[in-house]
Design a protein around this motif. Structure first.
Motif, mmCIF file in Angstrom:
data_model
loop_
_atom_site.group_PDB
_atom_site.id
_atom_site.type_symbol
_atom_site.label_atom_id
_atom_site.label_comp_id
_atom_site.label_asym_id
_atom_site.label_seq_id
_atom_site.Cartn_x
_atom_site.Cartn_y
_atom_site.Cartn_z
ATOM 1 N N ARG A 103 -19.195 -69.644 -41.863
ATOM 2 C CA ARG A 103 -18.820 -68.284 -42.243
ATOM 3 C C ARG A 103 -19.084 -68.017 -43.731
ATOM 4 O O ARG A 103 -19.650 -66.977 -44.106
ATOM 5 C CB ARG A 103 -17.343 -68.042 -41.935
ATOM 6 C CG ARG A 103 -16.885 -66.623 -42.270
ATOM 7 C CD ARG A 103 -15.440 -66.387 -41.843
ATOM 8 N NE ARG A 103 -14.505 -67.227 -42.580
ATOM 9 C CZ ARG A 103 -13.803 -68.212 -42.028
ATOM 10 N NH1 ARG A 103 -13.946 -68.489 -40.750
ATOM 11 N NH2 ARG A 103 -12.968 -68.929 -42.743
ATOM 12 N N THR B 42 -16.546 -74.245 -38.866
ATOM 13 C CA THR B 42 -16.538 -72.789 -38.691
ATOM 14 C C THR B 42 -16.412 -72.088 -40.034
ATOM 15 O O THR B 42 -17.114 -71.100 -40.308
ATOM 16 C CB THR B 42 -15.380 -72.371 -37.771
ATOM 17 O OG1 THR B 42 -15.538 -72.995 -36.492
ATOM 18 C CG2 THR B 42 -15.345 -70.866 -37.599
ATOM 19 N N ARG C 176 -21.924 -65.599 -45.415
ATOM 20 C CA ARG C 176 -21.468 -64.528 -46.307
ATOM 21 C C ARG C 176 -22.230 -64.555 -47.624
ATOM 22 O O ARG C 176 -22.647 -63.514 -48.135
ATOM 23 C CB ARG C 176 -19.970 -64.699 -46.557
ATOM 24 C CG ARG C 176 -19.368 -63.756 -47.574
ATOM 25 C CD ARG C 176 -17.927 -64.143 -47.829
ATOM 26 N NE ARG C 176 -17.387 -63.445 -48.985
ATOM 27 C CZ ARG C 176 -16.256 -63.765 -49.596
ATOM 28 N NH1 ARG C 176 -15.548 -64.789 -49.138
ATOM 29 N NH2 ARG C 176 -15.832 -63.082 -50.638
#
Length: 202
Positions: free
Chosen positions: A153, A149, A157
């Motif tokens: 992420r 996860t 980003r």
């Protein structure tokens, strides 16, 4: 000396050629400036890159640990299955003995003791081996999921951070290509013709 100068209608395009050339040079300068800015900003993302690399390292280690835990759990599951089969066989033998025995308590004591021993062995195995292996795998799997996860992420980003700059650079190069196509179209148009007379002096 130059003689027989003949102007052509295409001469009217000369200002357009000059403007196209200026625009092309300006666009190239802008593209170079933007490229330098992109390099600078990408360098500023080094800490994020380092974070992503660390997460990837942690994820690889966590995945290895989960694989080890999964193998241990699989082995424990196989052993549990064997013990449960043994218990069912012992219980079946005890049930058969009680059906045909005249004095079940006396005659079936050995079968009853086997059922008790097998059940105790299974209970002990579940407490000391299977359940800990199950918990260990669950914990290892949770760590892998957590790192996955985080990696998703952080990479998302990073991609979103540089996407506008990359799109802008693509737009500038596309504009530059268009301007050069216009420039090449103009350069095929002759604005005048002349005769050049010269002497070598020999």
């Amino acid at each position: 000396t130059v003689s027989a100068v003949s102007l052509r209608q295409n001469l009217d395009f000369c200002p357009g050629v000059r403007q196209a050339n200026q625009a092309a040079n300006s666009t190239l300068t802008s593209a170079a400036t933007l490229a330098a800015r992109i390099e600078t900003m990408i360098a500023s993302f080094d800490p994020l890159n380092a974070t992503i690399e660390q997460i990837e390292t942690d994820l690889a280690a966590a995945t290895l640990s989960r694989n080890v835990a999964e193998a241990a759990l699989d082995s424990a599951q196989e052993e549990r299955t064997l013990l449960e089969d043994d218990l069912r066989e012992a219980q079946a033998a005890l049930a058969d003995c009680r059906l045909i025995a005249i004095d079940p308590v006396f005659e079936c004591q050995a079968d009853a003791d086997l059922v008790t021993a097998t059940r105790t062995e299974l209970r002990s195995f579940l407490q000391t081996t299977f359940l800990p292996a199950q918990r260990a795998f669950s914990a290892a799997d949770a760590v892998v999921n957590s790192h996955t996860t985080r990696l998703t992420r952080e990479t998302t980003r990073y991609a979103r951070a540089i996407e506008p700059l990359i799109d802008l650079q693509d737009s500038l190069f596309s504009l530059n290509t268009t301007i050069f196509q216009v420039y090449q179209q103009y350069t095929r148009l002759a604005g005048l013709s002349a005769t050049l007379n010269y002497s070598t002096g020999w």
